[in-house]
Structures are given as C-alpha cells and as structure tokens.
Design a protein around this motif. Structure first.
Motif, short mmCIF file in Angstrom:
data_model
loop_
_atom_site.label_atom_id
_atom_site.label_comp_id
_atom_site.label_asym_id
_atom_site.label_seq_id
_atom_site.Cartn_x
_atom_site.Cartn_y
_atom_site.Cartn_z
N ILE A 303 0.84 -1.20 0.00
CA ILE A 303 0.00 0.00 0.00
C ILE A 303 0.87 1.25 0.00
CG2 ILE A 303 -1.62 1.36 1.40
CD1 ILE A 303 -2.93 -1.28 2.23
N ASN A 307 -0.06 2.48 -5.99
CA ASN A 307 -0.99 1.66 -6.77
C ASN A 307 -0.31 0.81 -7.83
OD1 ASN A 307 -2.96 2.87 -5.28
ND2 ASN A 307 -3.81 4.11 -6.93
N CYS A 310 1.69 -2.07 -6.30
CA CYS A 310 0.77 -3.02 -5.67
C CYS A 310 0.05 -3.85 -6.72
CB CYS A 310 -0.23 -2.25 -4.79
SG CYS A 310 -1.34 -3.32 -3.84
N CYS A 337 -6.35 -1.52 5.41
CA CYS A 337 -7.20 -0.35 5.14
C CYS A 337 -8.08 -0.04 6.35
CB CYS A 337 -8.07 -0.58 3.91
SG CYS A 337 -7.17 -0.50 2.35
N TYR A 342 -7.56 3.75 5.76
CA TYR A 342 -7.61 4.04 4.34
C TYR A 342 -9.03 3.78 3.84
CZ TYR A 342 -2.48 3.89 4.37
OH TYR A 342 -1.17 4.14 4.63
N CYS A 343 -9.37 4.38 2.69
CA CYS A 343 -10.70 4.15 2.10
C CYS A 343 -10.80 2.70 1.62
CB CYS A 343 -10.94 5.10 0.93
SG CYS A 343 -11.03 6.84 1.42
N ASP A 345 -12.86 1.41 -0.40
CA ASP A 345 -13.16 1.23 -1.82
C ASP A 345 -11.88 1.06 -2.64
OD1 ASP A 345 -12.32 3.88 -1.59
OD2 ASP A 345 -13.62 4.57 -3.22
N TRP A 346 -10.72 1.52 -2.09
CA TRP A 346 -9.46 1.30 -2.79
C TRP A 346 -9.17 -0.19 -2.91
CZ3 TRP A 346 -5.11 -1.32 -1.24
CH2 TRP A 346 -3.99 -1.20 -2.08
N ALA A 347 -9.35 -0.94 -1.81
CA ALA A 347 -9.08 -2.38 -1.83
C ALA A 347 -10.02 -3.10 -2.79
CB ALA A 347 -9.22 -2.95 -0.41
N LYS A 349 -11.54 -1.78 -5.47
CA LYS A 349 -11.16 -1.44 -6.85
C LYS A 349 -9.88 -2.14 -7.27
CE LYS A 349 -13.50 3.05 -6.86
NZ LYS A 349 -13.33 4.52 -6.81
N MET A 350 -8.96 -2.35 -6.33
CA MET A 350 -7.74 -3.08 -6.67
C MET A 350 -8.07 -4.53 -7.00
SD MET A 350 -4.49 -2.92 -7.15
CE MET A 350 -4.08 -1.31 -6.46
N GLU A 414 -18.62 -1.99 0.31
CA GLU A 414 -18.15 -1.29 -0.89
C GLU A 414 -18.46 -2.08 -2.15
OE1 GLU A 414 -17.09 1.70 -1.12
OE2 GLU A 414 -16.99 2.08 1.05
#
Length: 425
Positions: A303, A307, A310, A337, A342-343, A345-347, A349-350, A414
């Motif tokens: 992280i 991006n 990762c 996260c 952390y947000c 939604d990042w995880a 979307k990844m 999410e």
C-alpha cells in the motif's frame, strides 16, 4: 635578433626577483612563473595573494567557477585558494550533513551551494584524468562532490569510493553473515550509503542512479538484504537494524516508509536499469528477509509503495497461478485499510482490477471464491485463538478479530455499493 632574444630572457629573472621582494606572499605559490603563465594571469598578476583572496570573497561560487576557466594559471591559483584555511571556511559549509536544517529554503540553499562547488571543482581540475581529479577532491573534502558530472564520470566516482571505503568487502561480509551478527558493520554501511551517497540529492534520477550502483552488483537475494540494511527499521536506542520487526508482529507505517520509498524510486522510469519484473522480484525477496514476513506487513508495504507497484505485484501472482496466496493478500489489504483508516473502496477497486488479469470467467470466479474462503478461514483462526484464552496484555488476538470482522463488513459494503451503482446505470 640575437640581442633581442637575450634581452627577453634576462627580463624573466628580474620580474621574479621584484615580485619575490614584496612583503606580501607571491600571487600564486605553485604556479610556474614563466612568461606564458604570467601573461595568462592578466591584471591579477599585479595583486598580492591576500588581495586576490579578498576579491574572491565578493564572488559567488558560480562566478569563481567561471573564473577558473579563464586560464590554467588562474585555475591553479584557485586550487591553491580552496586548499587554504580561508578557502575552506568560505567554500565548505559545515552544515552539509546537518539533518536538522529548519526549513526547505535553508536546505535547498546548502544543496545549491554544493552543486555549484562540485562544478567549480570539476572546472578547476578539467585538464586532469578523472582518477586524479577524484584523488584531489577527496583530499580537499574527504568525500566527493559530483554536481554537473556526466554518468560515466559518476560510475568512476562510485568505483573510487568503493575502493577507498572497501564497501564491497563490507557488504559481502554482512550479506553472507547471519542477520544481526555484524550489527556495527551493518550500521556503518547504512550510514555511509545514506549520508554520503543517497540522502542529499534533489532529483530522483540522481538518487536512483546511486541506489542502483549500490544494489546492482549483487544477486537479487543480497539486494533485498542490503535494501533492508539501508532502509529497514532501526532501534531507537542504538540505531541498529531491527531484523525481527516484520516477523514478530504487525508493524507501523514508519518502519516501512523507507523501504517503500526505495521501491518506488527503483520502479520509476528514472531508474533505467530496472524493469518492472526486477522490482517485483526484489519485493518478493524482501518479504522473506530474514524470514517470511507476516502477511499484514507485506500488505502494508505494498500500500505504501503505491498503486502501480501493488497492482503489478498482485497481477504477477495471478499470472503465475498463485491464487490462494493472492486471495489472502486481498484480505490483508482490506485489514490494513481498516486498521490504518484508508478508504476501503481502494481495496475493492484493486481486486476488481486484478480480476481483469484472469483470462476466463472460470478463473475469475475461482479467485473471488478464494477471497471469500480466505476471509472465512482467517476469522475462524482468530476466533479460535480468542476462545483458547491465549491473550497477551494488550489482548491483541481479540483486537485483531475485531478489526478483521469490521474489515470484511466494510469490504463487502463497498462491493454492494459498486454493484448497485452499476445496475442502476
């Protein structure tokens, strides 16, 4: 014709005699005072040494650098000036390695001064072979300043410093020994690499160049070990490298930031000698230094690395069929996260982006099922640990379970948001 030649030769000793009869020191002690050298001093030949040095005090380092190119005689005089105590006090700022410089402006002024000084030293020694120039600069500064030098010369600088400091032999000792068995030597290598070669560059391309010089001569497994020595966590008590930090328990961002920044530096396009595969292999090797890290620490490093790194790391596992390992990594990314705020939604979307790496719907479904299985298995393992009553003072097993359940709930929330938004459109 003969008498003219004879007369011209008889003038030279008289000039030397008259100049040496002054009370002040000769303008330049080591300059050859033949007619050609004297003529290249121009109007400065009339000045005693003290006045010449007073003039230099009113010139910037850049101006002195330009002056050094006027003639060989002037250049020699400037070399002599740099070697004097007054020249040292004027040119060699004492706070170059002061890590407590208060503001960016002061720090950038110091760096700009030394960049100009590096160019001055290059111009003063322009007629010497690179090796001799390095010897002279080392004699004056005890370390080499190379602003304005081209890449080939910088390669020679690194080789010179390696020879001077026995850096390869020292690195060989620590990478072939048990981690922590040569703690003082590890610390010396860390301080030398950071304080002399890495810490003070303005441009990332310069930092990448010197870090590449340090790492590339070694096999990948040794590169990872060396990277940990230079950028890994250290003890607040004695500064020694803490080798067990990533193995014994979850760590914080501070302990991983140096490693993450170094990885990002090598992944940048400025690091010409590194491919994406090289960097991912290095990250893979790093995660087992000195033994296999906790997956949570590995996820936190990814992280912090950004991006692109990762995703590339995860895509590599997908391509190589390491689906179960990849699924556990997704779970730990969600856990980090949740813990580090952390947000989520990042995880998600990844994971969505990694799904596109799989070539068939069956492979994607298998990966998603593995993620759900990983969540379930980890929750059951943590629950079993809590129920067994093996609790430490901080009750970390219950706290971990609490974070993991919340991570799973927020992760799936999410996913639901993402699904509902896509169906409504």
């Amino acid at each position: 014709m003969t008498s003219t030649v004879s007369t011209s030769f008889t003038l030279i000793p008289n000039q030397k005699y008259r100049r040496s009869s002054r009370r002040s020191k000769p303008f330049c002690n080591t300059v050859d005072t033949d007619s050609e050298s004297l003529s290249t001093l121009g109007n400065f030949k009339a000045l005693p040494l003290e006045l010449f040095q007073m003039v230099l005090k009113y010139l910037s380092v850049k101006d002195i650098s330009m002056l050094s190119m006027v003639s060989k005689a002037i250049s020699n005089c400037l070399i002599n000036y740099i070697s004097t105590s007054s020249g040292n006090r004027r040119l060699l700022l004492q706070d170059f390695h002061n890590l407590e410089i208060s503001g960016k402006r002061e720090g950038s002024c110091v760096l700009e001064h030394y960049r100009s000084l590096g160019l001055l030293l290059k111009r003063c020694t322009l007629l010497l072979p690179t090796k001799d120039r390095l010897k002279y600069i080392h004699k004056i500064l005890s370390e080499t300043l190379t602003a304005g030098w081209d890449e080939l010369e910088c390669h020679r600088v690194f080789n010179f410093l390696c020879e001077l400091s026995n850096l390869p032999r020292k690195v060989q000792t620590v990478v072939s020994s048990k981690p922590g068995s040569a703690r003082k030597l590890e610390l010396r290598i860390r301080l030398f690499c950071r304080s002399v070669l890495l810490n003070h560059w303005i441009h990332r391309s310069d930092s990448a160049f010197w870090l590449t010089r340090i790492l590339k001569p070694w096999p990948m497994v040794n590169q990872a070990r060396l990277l940990y020595i230079i950028f890994g966590p250290v003890s607040s008590l004695n500064g020694h490298v803490v080798w067990q930090k990533m193995i014994e328990g979850p760590t914080d961002e501070t302990s991983l930031k140096g490693l993450a920044d170094a990885i990002k530096l090598l992944y940048d396009t400025e690091a010409k000698e590194w491919t994406a595969d090289d960097v991912i292999s290095l990250v893979d090797e790093l995660s087992v230094v000195p033994r296999e890290w906790l997956m949570e620490n590995n996820a936190r490093l990814l992280i912090l690395s950004g991006n692109n790194i990762c995703f590339t790391f995860m895509a590599s596992k997908a391509v190589n069929g390491r689906v179960v390992e990849l699924a556990r990594l997704v779970v730990f990314l969600a856990l980090v996260c949740e813990k580090d705020l952390y947000c989520m939604d990042w995880a998600v979307k990844m994971m969505q982006k990694v799904c596109k790496v799989f070539s068939t719907p069956g492979e994607r479904n298998n990966f998603l099922q593995s993620v759900e299985n990983a969540f379930a298995h980890m929750i059951m393992d943590m629950l079993q640990s809590v129920m067994s009553g093996d609790r430490d003072e901080e009750d970390s097993s219950f706290l971990n379970l609490f974070h993991l359940v919340n991570a799973q709930a927020n992760f799936h929330k999410e996913i639901l948001y993402l699904t509902m938004r896509s169906t409504s459109t």
